[in-house]
Design a protein around this motif. Sequence first.
Motif, short mmCIF file in Angstrom:
data_model
loop_
_atom_site.label_atom_id
_atom_site.label_comp_id
_atom_site.label_asym_id
_atom_site.label_seq_id
_atom_site.Cartn_x
_atom_site.Cartn_y
_atom_site.Cartn_z
N ALA A 107 27.98 -46.94 61.99
CA ALA A 107 29.25 -46.52 61.39
C ALA A 107 30.47 -45.27 62.10
O ALA A 107 31.08 -45.63 61.11
CB ALA A 107 28.77 -45.27 59.47
N LYS A 108 29.90 -45.60 63.03
CA LYS A 108 30.32 -44.99 64.10
C LYS A 108 32.05 -45.21 63.97
O LYS A 108 33.20 -44.88 63.77
CB LYS A 108 30.55 -44.18 65.74
N ASN A 109 32.50 -46.51 63.80
CA ASN A 109 33.80 -47.46 63.73
C ASN A 109 33.82 -48.42 62.48
O ASN A 109 35.45 -48.51 62.41
CB ASN A 109 33.28 -48.40 64.94
N ASP A 110 33.26 -47.12 61.28
CA ASP A 110 33.74 -48.39 60.50
C ASP A 110 34.81 -47.26 59.55
O ASP A 110 35.20 -46.23 59.88
CB ASP A 110 32.47 -47.81 59.17
N ASP A 111 34.98 -47.68 58.06
CA ASP A 111 35.82 -46.14 57.10
C ASP A 111 35.36 -45.30 57.70
O ASP A 111 34.16 -44.77 56.89
CB ASP A 111 35.49 -46.86 55.45
#
Length: 297
Positions: A107-111
């Motif tokens: 999820a590092k580059n997620d919302d």
Amino acid sequence: MTENRGTDSHSGNGSAAPTGIGSWVDFAKLFITPFLIAAAAIGMFFFFTFFFTDSKDRYDYLESIKIGGPSNRWHAAFMLSGIIRSDQGKPVEDRFLAELLSIYKNAKNDDPRIRRYLTLALGHLKDPRSAQSLREATNDADDETRLYALWSLGKLGYPEVHREVVPFLSDPDPGMRKLAAHLLGSMRSEETLNGLRLALSDPVDDVKWNAALSLAKLGDGSGIEVLSLMLDREYLGKHQSMDDLLKENTIRSALIAVGNLNARSLKERLEVIRASDPSMKVRQAAIEALEMFDGNG
């Protein structure tokens, strides 16, 4: 007794402080505004579940985070964090933690909301196996995630966790320094005490205040001069960002510290506050602090 007692009486798992102003819970109300806002938001979980109760469990929400739509995914992370918060103390299944950490990593580059709520979830789990992931998250691009990662890391409670937190007393972000100073109040060690003593010279007042409060919680009176300033309404009045309630809470927290330290050099100040402070709550806190002096002999 001296003002720098250096005892273990208020260390992480020491005996409980007296009731009234002796409750160290009051310290958590000061200056950690970004996290407190998030914690209040998590409290909305109970509102949602009351009106929109369903049969989903932890694994269902993990699945929703993995495959749900944009709005469903962050909401699932929000709900999952709330469930874990309400279930604190229950055993953590290896499978669940492994899946959660895998989703967290991806999820590092997620919302950013997904990452924030999952960070809080890991803090509520208090499982040392999440330490590496949280350590990495303290370098996250999102400032709120960094704060929540540091808070969660500090809540893991494994031996030597203070060594994870002390370096953040020198972080470029004042919010991280404030939070580190607050967390270290439950992590007694020589390294902790030395770091907090240095933080008394921080250019940001909030950091100095948290450092002085945490030192007092650990039985160390090195921050007595800072605590004395925190009792001064004229001094606090120069901080235009502080409303009356925050000023009152600041003074009350300083009174807790002074009373527990048995700092008799400030006894006359406390007597003046007891007699003339405009806030009844502050005057009551001064009364209780003076009673603590009497109780300590």
